[in-house]
Motif scaffolding. Structure first.
Motif, PDB file in Angstrom:
ATOM      1  N   UNK A  47      14.274  47.759  -3.867  1.00 33.27           N
ATOM      2  CA  UNK A  47      14.969  47.491  -2.608  1.00 33.27           C
ATOM      3  C   UNK A  47      14.119  46.549  -1.773  1.00 33.27           C
ATOM      4  N   UNK A  48      14.741  45.937  -0.768  1.00 30.15           N
ATOM      5  CA  UNK A  48      14.002  45.097   0.181  1.00 30.15           C
ATOM      6  C   UNK A  48      13.218  43.989  -0.494  1.00 30.15           C
ATOM      7  N   UNK A  49      11.950  43.840  -0.101  1.00 28.11           N
ATOM      8  CA  UNK A  49      11.094  42.766  -0.582  1.00 28.11           C
ATOM      9  C   UNK A  49      10.921  42.828  -2.102  1.00 28.11           C
ATOM     10  N   UNK A  50      10.747  44.027  -2.655  1.00 33.35           N
ATOM     11  CA  UNK A  50      10.559  44.159  -4.102  1.00 33.35           C
ATOM     12  C   UNK A  50      11.808  43.702  -4.871  1.00 33.35           C
ATOM     13  N   UNK A  51      12.979  43.997  -4.318  1.00 32.65           N
ATOM     14  CA  UNK A  51      14.225  43.543  -4.944  1.00 32.65           C
ATOM     15  C   UNK A  51      14.332  42.023  -4.834  1.00 32.65           C
ATOM     16  N   UNK A  52      14.018  41.479  -3.658  1.00 33.29           N
ATOM     17  CA  UNK A  52      14.047  40.016  -3.470  1.00 33.29           C
ATOM     18  C   UNK A  52      13.131  39.320  -4.480  1.00 33.29           C
ATOM     19  N   UNK A  53      11.955  39.902  -4.715  1.00 37.81           N
ATOM     20  CA  UNK A  53      11.011  39.315  -5.679  1.00 37.81           C
ATOM     21  C   UNK A  53      11.607  39.292  -7.092  1.00 37.81           C
ATOM     22  N   UNK A  54      12.294  40.368  -7.481  1.00 42.60           N
ATOM     23  CA  UNK A  54      12.905  40.433  -8.817  1.00 42.60           C
ATOM     24  C   UNK A  54      14.026  39.395  -8.943  1.00 42.60           C
ATOM     25  N   UNK A  55      14.855  39.290  -7.906  1.00 38.87           N
ATOM     26  CA  UNK A  55      15.953  38.322  -7.916  1.00 38.87           C
ATOM     27  C   UNK A  55      15.390  36.906  -8.006  1.00 38.87           C
ATOM     28  N   UNK A  56      14.361  36.629  -7.238  1.00 36.73           N
ATOM     29  CA  UNK A  56      13.743  35.299  -7.236  1.00 36.73           C
ATOM     30  C   UNK A  56      13.068  35.004  -8.576  1.00 36.73           C
ATOM     31  N   UNK A  57      12.437  36.012  -9.183  1.00 34.68           N
ATOM     32  CA  UNK A  57      11.791  35.855 -10.494  1.00 34.68           C
ATOM     33  C   UNK A  57      12.837  35.417 -11.528  1.00 34.68           C
ATOM     34  N   UNK A  58      14.004  36.050 -11.494  1.00 32.42           N
ATOM     35  CA  UNK A  58      15.083  35.690 -12.432  1.00 32.42           C
ATOM     36  C   UNK A  58      15.645  34.305 -12.101  1.00 32.42           C
ATOM     37  N   UNK A  59      15.878  34.053 -10.822  1.00 36.37           N
ATOM     38  CA  UNK A  59      16.437  32.762 -10.384  1.00 36.37           C
ATOM     39  C   UNK A  59      15.526  31.608 -10.804  1.00 36.37           C
ATOM     40  N   UNK A  60      14.224  31.791 -10.666  1.00 36.53           N
ATOM     41  CA  UNK A  60      13.259  30.745 -11.027  1.00 36.53           C
ATOM     42  C   UNK A  60      13.328  30.423 -12.520  1.00 36.53           C
TER      43      UNK A  60
END
Length: 148
Positions: A47-60
């Motif tokens: 959730x929150x920042x940790x979820x954003x990091x996972x989404x960004x990791x995949x997007x990258x």
């Protein structure tokens, strides 16, 4: 097909809250599924920042999910009074699956050929029976309790 995909332990190795190394062929397989017009939903305890990091990791790495922890991108408790964390999807890809997580090549074959885990086990069993029958038909069968 709409497919929910777990992150930690499934797309990457378990290192929560850090992001582990990619599991072999996870990203390539997810891209192939998206190209095959499947809707992928990231389904994570993050959730929150940790979820954003996972989404960004995949997007990258070129993987954009249809939605994240919800059935469709705009879903909220306001516009869906029946909002539930239980996703309404056709399939879940998760390392906590009974029987464990197949390799990503097997996952792709299962989805693209609409094969179940049971189908694959049956096919493997058939192949083993046929090959053992083929290779060992000259050997004298030992009596045992087991059919092999």
């Amino acid at each position: 097909m709409t497919i929910a995909v777990d992150f930690d332990g499934t797309i990457v190795e378990h290192r929560y809250p850090a992001i582990g190394e990619e599991r072999p062929f996870a990203i390539d397989t997810l891209k192939m599924l998206i190209n095959d017009h499947h809707k992928l939903i990231l389904w994570s305890v993050r959730e929150g920042k940790l979820l954003d990091e996972a989404v960004e990791w995949c997007r990258a790495r070129g993987v954009e999910f249809y939605a994240i922890n919800r059935d469709y991108p705009e879903e909220t408790t306001e516009n869906n009074p029946h909002f539930s964390r239980k996703l309404k999807v056709d399939m879940f890809i998760d390392d906590r699956n009974i029987g464990g997580l197949p390799d990503w090549g097997t996952i792709y074959r299962m989805i693209s050929h609409r094969r179940t885990w049971e189908d694959l086990l049956g096919e493997a069993e058939c192949g083993m029976i046929n090959s053992s029958h083929h290779h060992h038909h000259h050997q004298k069968k030992k009596k045992s309790w087991w059919p092999f």
